[in-house]
Design an enzyme around this catalytic site. Structure first.
Site, PDB file in Angstrom:
ATOM      1  N   GLU A  51      35.404  44.829  45.944  1.00 54.37           N
ATOM      2  CA  GLU A  51      34.746  43.869  45.045  1.00 54.37           C
ATOM      3  C   GLU A  51      35.641  42.688  44.678  1.00 54.37           C
ATOM      4  O   GLU A  51      35.142  41.614  44.324  1.00 54.37           O
ATOM      5  CB  GLU A  51      34.245  44.569  43.775  1.00 54.37           C
ATOM      6  N   PHE A 113      28.930  58.484  33.379  1.00 61.18           N
ATOM      7  CA  PHE A 113      29.489  58.321  34.718  1.00 61.18           C
ATOM      8  C   PHE A 113      29.569  56.829  35.074  1.00 61.18           C
ATOM      9  O   PHE A 113      28.582  56.110  34.974  1.00 61.18           O
ATOM     10  CB  PHE A 113      28.615  59.066  35.740  1.00 61.18           C
ATOM     11  N   GLN A 114      30.725  56.399  35.471  1.00 58.70           N
ATOM     12  CA  GLN A 114      31.000  55.006  35.856  1.00 58.70           C
ATOM     13  C   GLN A 114      30.675  54.004  34.756  1.00 58.70           C
ATOM     14  O   GLN A 114      30.202  52.900  35.021  1.00 58.70           O
ATOM     15  CB  GLN A 114      30.275  54.648  37.163  1.00 58.70           C
ATOM     16  N   LYS A 163      20.942  49.638  33.692  1.00 60.41           N
ATOM     17  CA  LYS A 163      20.055  50.135  34.746  1.00 60.41           C
ATOM     18  C   LYS A 163      18.603  50.157  34.264  1.00 60.41           C
ATOM     19  O   LYS A 163      17.681  49.781  35.003  1.00 60.41           O
ATOM     20  CB  LYS A 163      20.507  51.537  35.167  1.00 60.41           C
ATOM     21  N   MET A 475      58.418  34.109  48.620  1.00 54.58           N
ATOM     22  CA  MET A 475      58.649  33.315  47.412  1.00 54.58           C
ATOM     23  C   MET A 475      59.484  34.078  46.398  1.00 54.58           C
ATOM     24  O   MET A 475      60.337  33.498  45.714  1.00 54.58           O
ATOM     25  CB  MET A 475      57.302  32.891  46.801  1.00 54.58           C
TER      26      MET A 475
HETATM   27  C1  LIG Z   1      53.710  29.616  43.810  1.00 55.17           C
HETATM   28  C2  LIG Z   1      53.056  28.466  43.074  1.00 55.17           C
HETATM   29  C3  LIG Z   1      53.737  27.277  42.931  1.00 55.17           C
HETATM   30  C4  LIG Z   1      53.129  26.189  42.328  1.00 55.17           C
HETATM   31  N1  LIG Z   1      53.796  24.988  42.288  1.00 55.17           N
HETATM   32  C5  LIG Z   1      53.140  23.891  41.881  1.00 55.17           C
HETATM   33  C6  LIG Z   1      53.733  22.581  41.982  1.00 55.17           C
HETATM   34  O1  LIG Z   1      54.856  22.426  42.449  1.00 55.17           O
HETATM   35  N2  LIG Z   1      53.017  21.520  41.588  1.00 55.17           N
HETATM   36  C7  LIG Z   1      51.733  21.654  41.080  1.00 55.17           C
HETATM   37  O2  LIG Z   1      51.098  20.644  40.779  1.00 55.17           O
HETATM   38  N3  LIG Z   1      51.167  22.850  40.948  1.00 55.17           N
HETATM   39  C8  LIG Z   1      51.830  23.963  41.345  1.00 55.17           C
HETATM   40  N4  LIG Z   1      51.203  25.185  41.253  1.00 55.17           N
HETATM   41  C9  LIG Z   1      49.845  25.239  40.685  1.00 55.17           C
HETATM   42  C10 LIG Z   1      49.851  25.238  39.165  1.00 55.17           C
HETATM   43  O3  LIG Z   1      50.184  26.545  38.725  1.00 55.17           O
HETATM   44  C11 LIG Z   1      48.479  24.824  38.596  1.00 55.17           C
HETATM   45  O4  LIG Z   1      47.478  25.650  39.112  1.00 55.17           O
HETATM   46  C12 LIG Z   1      48.116  23.388  38.936  1.00 55.17           C
HETATM   47  O5  LIG Z   1      49.163  22.508  38.646  1.00 55.17           O
HETATM   48  C13 LIG Z   1      46.881  23.002  38.141  1.00 55.17           C
HETATM   49  O6  LIG Z   1      46.378  21.795  38.600  1.00 55.17           O
HETATM   50  P1  LIG Z   1      45.302  20.992  37.739  1.00 55.17           P
HETATM   51  O7  LIG Z   1      45.774  20.869  36.339  1.00 55.17           O
HETATM   52  O8  LIG Z   1      45.004  19.754  38.495  1.00 55.17           O
HETATM   53  O9  LIG Z   1      43.982  21.908  37.888  1.00 55.17           O
HETATM   54  P2  LIG Z   1      43.256  22.924  36.892  1.00 55.17           P
HETATM   55  O10 LIG Z   1      44.186  23.907  36.349  1.00 55.17           O
HETATM   56  O11 LIG Z   1      42.064  23.416  37.630  1.00 55.17           O
HETATM   57  O12 LIG Z   1      42.788  22.003  35.693  1.00 55.17           O
HETATM   58  C14 LIG Z   1      41.747  21.083  35.880  1.00 55.17           C
HETATM   59  C15 LIG Z   1      41.622  20.227  34.641  1.00 55.17           C
HETATM   60  O13 LIG Z   1      40.551  19.306  34.878  1.00 55.17           O
HETATM   61  C16 LIG Z   1      39.648  19.344  33.774  1.00 55.17           C
HETATM   62  N5  LIG Z   1      38.313  19.035  34.277  1.00 55.17           N
HETATM   63  C17 LIG Z   1      37.435  19.853  34.888  1.00 55.17           C
HETATM   64  N6  LIG Z   1      36.294  19.202  35.185  1.00 55.17           N
HETATM   65  C18 LIG Z   1      36.457  17.939  34.748  1.00 55.17           C
HETATM   66  C19 LIG Z   1      35.615  16.785  34.751  1.00 55.17           C
HETATM   67  N7  LIG Z   1      34.366  16.810  35.256  1.00 55.17           N
HETATM   68  N8  LIG Z   1      36.097  15.640  34.197  1.00 55.17           N
HETATM   69  C20 LIG Z   1      37.354  15.606  33.630  1.00 55.17           C
HETATM   70  N9  LIG Z   1      38.169  16.673  33.611  1.00 55.17           N
HETATM   71  C21 LIG Z   1      37.739  17.820  34.161  1.00 55.17           C
HETATM   72  C22 LIG Z   1      39.773  20.750  33.223  1.00 55.17           C
HETATM   73  O14 LIG Z   1      39.332  20.800  31.858  1.00 55.17           O
HETATM   74  C23 LIG Z   1      41.263  21.023  33.394  1.00 55.17           C
HETATM   75  O15 LIG Z   1      42.015  20.558  32.298  1.00 55.17           O
HETATM   76  C24 LIG Z   1      51.809  26.304  41.812  1.00 55.17           C
HETATM   77  C25 LIG Z   1      51.139  27.520  41.917  1.00 55.17           C
HETATM   78  C26 LIG Z   1      51.746  28.591  42.548  1.00 55.17           C
HETATM   79  C27 LIG Z   1      50.974  29.866  42.705  1.00 55.17           C
HETATM   80  C1  LIG Z   2      48.656  39.895  43.270  1.00 54.19           C
HETATM   81  C2  LIG Z   2      50.033  39.331  43.152  1.00 54.19           C
HETATM   82  N1  LIG Z   2      51.095  40.148  43.051  1.00 54.19           N
HETATM   83  C3  LIG Z   2      52.346  39.627  42.978  1.00 54.19           C
HETATM   84  C4  LIG Z   2      52.554  38.278  42.990  1.00 54.19           C
HETATM   85  C5  LIG Z   2      53.954  37.693  42.891  1.00 54.19           C
HETATM   86  N2  LIG Z   2      54.281  36.937  44.097  1.00 54.19           N
HETATM   87  C6  LIG Z   2      54.177  35.602  44.198  1.00 54.19           C
HETATM   88  S1  LIG Z   2      54.543  34.994  45.709  1.00 54.19           S
HETATM   89  C7  LIG Z   2      54.902  36.544  46.283  1.00 54.19           C
HETATM   90  C8  LIG Z   2      55.364  36.752  47.704  1.00 54.19           C
HETATM   91  C9  LIG Z   2      54.310  36.454  48.696  1.00 54.19           C
HETATM   92  O1  LIG Z   2      54.737  36.960  49.945  1.00 54.19           O
HETATM   93  P1  LIG Z   2      53.944  36.572  51.256  1.00 54.19           P
HETATM   94  O2  LIG Z   2      52.500  36.829  51.083  1.00 54.19           O
HETATM   95  O3  LIG Z   2      54.594  37.239  52.417  1.00 54.19           O
HETATM   96  O4  LIG Z   2      54.119  34.992  51.316  1.00 54.19           O
HETATM   97  P2  LIG Z   2      55.487  34.151  51.519  1.00 54.19           P
HETATM   98  O5  LIG Z   2      56.001  33.799  50.164  1.00 54.19           O
HETATM   99  O6  LIG Z   2      56.446  35.008  52.275  1.00 54.19           O
HETATM  100  O7  LIG Z   2      55.047  32.943  52.284  1.00 54.19           O
HETATM  101  C10 LIG Z   2      54.727  37.509  45.279  1.00 54.19           C
HETATM  102  C11 LIG Z   2      54.985  38.954  45.442  1.00 54.19           C
HETATM  103  C12 LIG Z   2      51.395  37.470  43.065  1.00 54.19           C
HETATM  104  N3  LIG Z   2      51.472  36.129  43.058  1.00 54.19           N
HETATM  105  N4  LIG Z   2      50.164  38.014  43.180  1.00 54.19           N
END
Ligand SMILES: Cc1cc2nc3c(=O)[nH]c(=O)nc-3n(C[C@H](O)[C@H](O)[C@H](O)COP(=O)(O)OP(=O)(O)OC[C@H]3O[C@@H](n4cnc5c(N)ncnc54)[C@H](O)[C@@H]3O)c2cc1C
Ligand SMILES: Cc1ncc(C[n+]2csc(CCOP(=O)(O)OP(=O)(O)O)c2C)c(N)n1
Ligand SMILES: [Mg+2]
Length: 572
Positions: A51, A113-114, A163, A475
């Site tokens: 799911e 159940f569930q 249900k 990462m």
């Molecule tokens: C491993 C990892 C590394 C990351 N590194 C980076 C990085 O280096 N740089 C980076 O940028 N991000 C990075 N991120 C992502 C980061 O965590 C955020 O998800 C991202 O920065 C959010 O982008 P956002 O604010 O544009 O989008 P969202 O979080 O989706 O926010 C959207 C915003 O837009 C607003 N909005 C929605 N609809 C409308 C509308 N119609 N009009 C006006 N406003 C609206 C919402 O209210 C909200 O405030 C990383 C994520 C991971 C997993």
């Molecule tokens: C469900 C979940 N568990 C743990 C993490 C923490 N985490 C972030 S990146 C990462 C490693 C990802 O490894 P892989 O899928 O091999 O990608 P790579 O970074 O090697 O490109 C982990 C464990 C996460 N983001 N999501």
């Protein structure tokens, strides 16, 4: 004449009227009446293998199309398996409606159940949720759920249906007049004074930057953002989720900001005199240390959700409202600008970045993730929908695949959910059947939801999968490398033979270990009628550069050493 229907029929009747054609789900006892009735309705049901996959598929469907995605599950374990997908959609403002079966209303609270209190469990991770135990309320609740999911700042909504409510009968009444909810005002408008202040700041700025966030896509404002940037000659930086909101190859496009953003973007932010933040929420991955963030810049924040204003970064002007509406009013007052000095100052900030780029290192015969992603970008002309998982490969995708189109990068940003990519890509492909869809996943994340390969085969969905196989939870290994003295606790990762695995699912597959074999493999995958899995054996200890350590100043980036040391690959 009254139209009497069972609750189960009312559910599908209502979904059809909301425009739903496809749902992703998994049956079980408490949702069985609904599944039985489904056969009478023009709905494509995709039987998932877990799911969590259903919620990511619905999310991918929503992100690719802008329509609401729908996931269905039974009570208890079916519903709790959805939790990660719901939280993923919540953090990234994705419109998803989850339908869950619940035990009979007389059994609620008896540990039947569930039985799980799923509205309780999902309260903090849904935009709103409902428990329906009275069949006469079902149609109006579904209508309201779709309205809440797609209006204002989009988000996931869950409808839990007992249900007995599915089995009972009632008159089907469909009222599609606009929904009004007390205390919910998604149509806010900025004030005249705010417009005046914003215009004054924009027209007077010498070193402005536009921030394009996910809201640009959600609002459908890409054209207006481009008009604004071109008219005023303001460079644009993107958040991870804003990528695609402005063409990557446009001369005003700077690239991604933040933790793994381009070095010159972060430096330019620290020197800017105005930040115009459009539909982004100043995530901590974006700002680094708030106290030293963009110290010289006045800040304007446009967002549909006023809860985002001054939450992370204090700003000078807030403008509430749908981005398209705000920009349409703002644009006529924006003066044409030159800003040549600022643009050339930013160009100078690029400095030796090109020299540090893996793409420009002498070819050692070793395969880097950047090579794979860059080749994929070239071969697909930047026009594929790429759905990434979470980790190093996700950041390299953001850096090396240059997205020209909105909604063409689909990735879990806020929750950073490993296992997102494969199911989300399936959803994206069903939403946009004419698009070429690629998954870019790590060897770790792919293993979290790879059971959905069976769904892909059963549903005959053409997606191509590129596994960036570095033998590590890369990462996390990178953080250990920088901040834990290379003590690689629980990050070396054994994987199955992905080629044999894919073949067991009936999917064509190939392994690639050398740079010259990348393009032929991609070509093979594109030509194949069915799904293809490619196992790219890349450099094991490569690192995503630049990196702003968590909480550090945005300009204090760790840069790729220049010239970069070449380390051993898995094959050596
Ligand atoms: C491993 C990892 C590394 C990351 N590194 C980076 C990085 O280096 N740089 C980076 O940028 N991000 C990075 N991120 C992502 C980061 O965590 C955020 O998800 C991202 O920065 C959010 O982008 P956002 O604010 O544009 O989008 P969202 O979080 O989706 O926010 C959207 C915003 O837009 C607003 N909005 C929605 N609809 C409308 C509308 N119609 N009009 C006006 N406003 C609206 C919402 O209210 C909200 O405030 C990383 C994520 C991971 C997993
Ligand atoms: C469900 C979940 N568990 C743990 C993490 C923490 N985490 C972030 S990146 C990462 C490693 C990802 O490894 P892989 O899928 O091999 O990608 P790579 O970074 O090697 O490109 C982990 C464990 C996460 N983001 N999501
Ligand atoms: Mg890995």
């Amino acid at each position: 004449m009254a139209t009497i229907r069972t609750g189960a029929q009312i559910l599908w009747e209502s979904l059809v009227r909301e425009g739903v054609t496809t749902v992703f789900g998994y049956p079980g006892g408490a949702i069985l009446p609904a599944y039985d009735a489904m056969l009478e309705y023009p709905i494509r049901h995709v039987l998932v293998r877990h799911e969590q996959g259903a919620t990511h598929m619905a999310d991918g469907y929503a992100r690719a199309s802008g329509e609401v995605g729908v996931a269905v599950a039974t009570s208890g374990p079916g519903a709790t398996n959805m939790v990660t997908g719901i939280a993923t959609a919540m953090l990234d403002s994705s419109p998803v409606v989850c339908i869950t079966g619940q035990v009979g209303s007389k059994l609620i609270g008896s540990d039947a159940f569930q039985e799980t209190d799923v509205t309780g469990v999902t309260l903090p991770i849904t935009k709103h949720n409902y428990l329906v135990s009275d069949v006469s309320e079902l149609a109006a609740t579904i209508h309201e759920a779709f309205y809440v999911a797609r209006s204002g700042r989009p988000g996931p909504v869950l409808v839990d249906i007992t249900k007995d409510a599915q089995q009972a009968s009632a008159e089907f009444v469909w009222d599609d007049s606009p929904v009004r909810l007390r205390g919910y005002r998604p149509e806010l408008r900025a004030t005249e004074a705010e417009y005046r202040q914003a215009i004054e700041l924009i027209n007077g700025a010498k070193r402005p930057i536009i921030f394009a966030g996910h809201g640009v896509m959600l609002s459908g404002a890409t054209g207006l953002v481009r008009e604004l940037a071109e008219r005023a000659n303001i460079p644009i930086a993107m958040t991870l989720l804003g990528i695609g909101g402005f063409p990557a190859l446009h001369p005003l496009n700077l690239g991604m900001m933040g933790m793994h953003g381009e070095a010159w973007v972060n430096q330019a932010i620290q020197e800017a005199d105005l930040l115009l933040a459009l539909g982004m929420r100043f995530d901590d991955r974006v700002t680094g240390n708030i106290r030293t963030y963009a110290p010289n810049a006045r800040k304007i924040h446009v967002d549909i959700d006023p809860a985002e204003f001054n939450k992370n970064v204090l700003v000078d002007v807030t403008m509430a409202g749908d981005l398209s509406a705000v920009l349409a009013d703002l644009l006529p007052q924006v003066e044409r600008g030159d800003r040549a000095d600022w643009l050339s100052a930013i160009a100078a900030m690029k400095g030796d970045s090109a020299v540090r780029d893996v793409q420009n290192l002498p070819d050692s015969g070793h395969l880097y993730a950047a090579h794979v992603i860059n080749d994929l970008w070239r071969m697909t002309d930047g026009k594929a929908i790429v759905v990434t998982d979470v980790g190093q490969h996700q950041m390299w995708e953001a850096q090396y695949y240059h997205h020209q189109e909105p909604r063409s990068l689909i990735t879990s940003g806020g929750l950073g959910t490993m296992g997102f990519a494969l199911p989300a890509a399936l959803g994206a492909k069903l939403a946009r059947p004419d698009a070429e869809v690629w998954v870019i996943a790590g060897d770790g994340g792919f293993q979290m939801t790879m059971c959905e390969l069976a769904t892909i085969v059963q549903e005959k969905v053409k997606v191509n999968v590129a596994i960036i196989n570095n033998g590590y939870l890369g990462m996390v290994r990178q953080w250990q490398e920088f901040f834990y003295e290379r003590r690689y606790a629980a990050t070396p990762l054994l994987s199955p033979d992905f080629v044999k695995l894919a073949e067991a699912f009936g999917i064509r597959s190939a392994r690639v270990s050398h740079r010259q074999d990348v393009m032929p493999a991609i070509e093979m995958a594109r030509a194949e009628e069915g799904a293809v899995v490619l196992d790219f054996r890349v450099e094991q200890e490569d690192t995503v550069y630049p990196m702003v350590p968590a909480g550090a100043d945005l300009h204090a980036m760790i840069r790729r050493p220049s010239p970069s040391p070449i380390v051993e690959t898995a094959d050596d």
